[in-house]
Design an enzyme around this catalytic site. Structure first.
Site, PDB file in Angstrom:
ATOM      1  CG  ASN A 199      -1.791   1.170   1.360  1.00  0.00           C
ATOM      2  OD1 ASN A 199      -1.819   2.020   0.468  1.00  0.00           O
ATOM      3  ND2 ASN A 199      -2.532   1.260   2.460  1.00  0.00           N
ATOM      4  CG  PHE A 200       2.917   2.622  -3.518  1.00  0.00           C
ATOM      5  CD1 PHE A 200       3.485   1.488  -2.973  1.00  0.00           C
ATOM      6  CD2 PHE A 200       3.275   2.984  -4.818  1.00  0.00           C
ATOM      7  CE1 PHE A 200       4.385   0.706  -3.706  1.00  0.00           C
ATOM      8  CE2 PHE A 200       4.178   2.220  -5.556  1.00  0.00           C
ATOM      9  CZ  PHE A 200       4.734   1.077  -5.000  1.00  0.00           C
ATOM     10  CE  LYS A 201      -0.232   2.952   4.890  1.00  0.00           C
ATOM     11  NZ  LYS A 201      -0.117   3.003   6.334  1.00  0.00           N
ATOM     12  CG  HIS A 232      -6.103   1.736   5.189  1.00  0.00           C
ATOM     13  ND1 HIS A 232      -5.565   2.711   5.995  1.00  0.00           N
ATOM     14  CD2 HIS A 232      -5.130   0.810   5.016  1.00  0.00           C
ATOM     15  CE1 HIS A 232      -4.308   2.388   6.290  1.00  0.00           C
ATOM     16  NE2 HIS A 232      -4.019   1.233   5.699  1.00  0.00           N
ATOM     17  CD  GLU A 261      -2.874   5.297   6.846  1.00  0.00           C
ATOM     18  OE1 GLU A 261      -2.884   5.290   5.612  1.00  0.00           O
ATOM     19  OE2 GLU A 261      -1.959   4.778   7.523  1.00  0.00           O
ATOM     20  CD  GLU A 311      -3.586  -2.602   7.317  1.00  0.00           C
ATOM     21  OE1 GLU A 311      -2.449  -2.781   6.895  1.00  0.00           O
ATOM     22  OE2 GLU A 311      -4.292  -1.630   6.984  1.00  0.00           O
ATOM     23  N   GLY A 367       2.338   2.196  10.905  1.00  0.00           N
ATOM     24  CA  GLY A 367       3.282   3.304  10.741  1.00  0.00           C
ATOM     25  C   GLY A 367       3.997   3.704  12.016  1.00  0.00           C
ATOM     26  CB  SER A 417       5.126  -1.926  12.164  1.00  0.00           C
ATOM     27  OG  SER A 417       4.712  -0.599  12.442  1.00  0.00           O
TER      28      SER A 417
HETATM   29  P1  13P Z   1       2.765   0.254   7.830  1.00  0.00           P
HETATM   30  O1  13P Z   1       3.331  -0.976   7.189  1.00  0.00           O
HETATM   31  O2  13P Z   1       3.480   1.516   7.432  1.00  0.00           O
HETATM   32  O3  13P Z   1       2.636   0.110   9.320  1.00  0.00           O
HETATM   33  O4  13P Z   1       1.288   0.438   7.267  1.00  0.00           O
HETATM   34  C1  13P Z   1       0.412  -0.632   7.310  1.00  0.00           C
HETATM   35  C2  13P Z   1      -0.769  -0.302   6.508  1.00  0.00           C
HETATM   36  O5  13P Z   1      -1.536   0.573   6.850  1.00  0.00           O
HETATM   37  C3  13P Z   1      -0.978  -1.021   5.247  1.00  0.00           C
HETATM   38  O6  13P Z   1      -2.225  -0.772   4.717  1.00  0.00           O
END
Ligand code: 13P
Length: 238
Positions: free
Chosen positions: A8-10, A92, A94, A161, A167, A197
């Site tokens: 996931n590049f966000k 998700h 976020e 998650e 993150g 993570s």
């Molecule tokens: P991280 O791997 O940066 O913790 O993010 C996880 C995530 O939100 C994947 O969708």
């Protein structure tokens, strides 16, 4: 058993850097004979029909549940279809906690993309204050995140998650992942990824957790060398 790995590049990478990433990933997968499911969720501006030799599945991080229309700032089905996109992340953390999507809107989005036959990676996970209340509170919180969601949908992949692990560099322990995945699988039995993570140093032990069918990776997936290192671990740890 084969594992599913998803990047996931966000809000990272450009159109140009995504192209370079996909090329490097394709080269790696070809050379290593990688055959398991690999998903990539670039930002919307970098969606494309990539001509790859290996099976890299490109998905959308988000879209509005509409074919087209007046939803300023959003993209809809028409913009995804241009690139043959039929996979989407929904729920998700976020989008739930930063953007403020409600469970009812998430359920509406889920129903709509299900109607379009999309593969849906549906994300759930509890914030720290709920985790600190104990596993029964977590269980109830996760049950609520299935409200309005058709869990019998055959193209559903789940991702657990925990918000406190995203993150933050704080990964859930293998025991906690095992316990929570077992609870989720009692609610609905679909392929279930862990996210939060995940990195080259811990992916081996995470994929070895019973009931963990793969990983959804943010930060550590943004460098292609780090992502391919994790694919290599997935390949050798079967
Ligand atoms: P991280 O791997 O940066 O913790 O993010 C996880 C995530 O939100 C994947 O969708």
């Amino acid at each position: 058993m084969s594992k599913i790995l998803a990047a996931n590049f966000k809000t990272n990478h450009t159109r140009a850097s995504t192209r370079a990433y996909v090329e490097a990933l394709d080269t790696f997968m070809e050379a290593s004979g990688y055959r398991d499911e690999v998903y990539l969720f670039p930002p919307a501006t970098a969606l494309n029909r990539f001509e790859t030799t290996s099976d890299i599945r490109i998905g959308a991080q988000n879209a509005y549940p509409i074919e087209n229309g007046s939803f300023t700032g959003e993209i809809g089905l028409e913009q995804l279809q241009e690139f043959g996109i039929d996979t989407i992340l929904i729920g998700h953390s976020e989008r739930r906690h930063i953007i403020g999507e409600s469970q009812s809107f998430i359920a509406q989005k889920y129903a709509w993309f299900k109607e379009q036959g999309f593969r849906i990676i549906y994300c759930i996970g509890e914030p720290l204050e709920v985790r600190e209340m104990g596993s029964e509170a977590v269980r109830r919180y996760l049950i609520d995140q299935f409200e309005g969601i058709d869990t019998s949908y055959e193209k559903l992949i789940l991702a657990y998650e925990p918000v406190w692990a995203i993150g933050t560099g704080k990964t859930a322990t293998p025991d906690l992942i095992e316990e929570t995945h077992a609870e989720i699988k009692k609610m609905t039995d679909h392929p279930l990824l862990y996210g939060g993570s995940v990195k080259p140093q811990n992916i081996g032990e995470i994929l070895a957790v019973p009931g963990c069918d793969g990983a959804l990776i943010g930060t550590a997936s943004w460098e292609v060398s780090s992502f391919t290192e994790m694919l290599r671990t997935a390949q050798t740890s079967k």
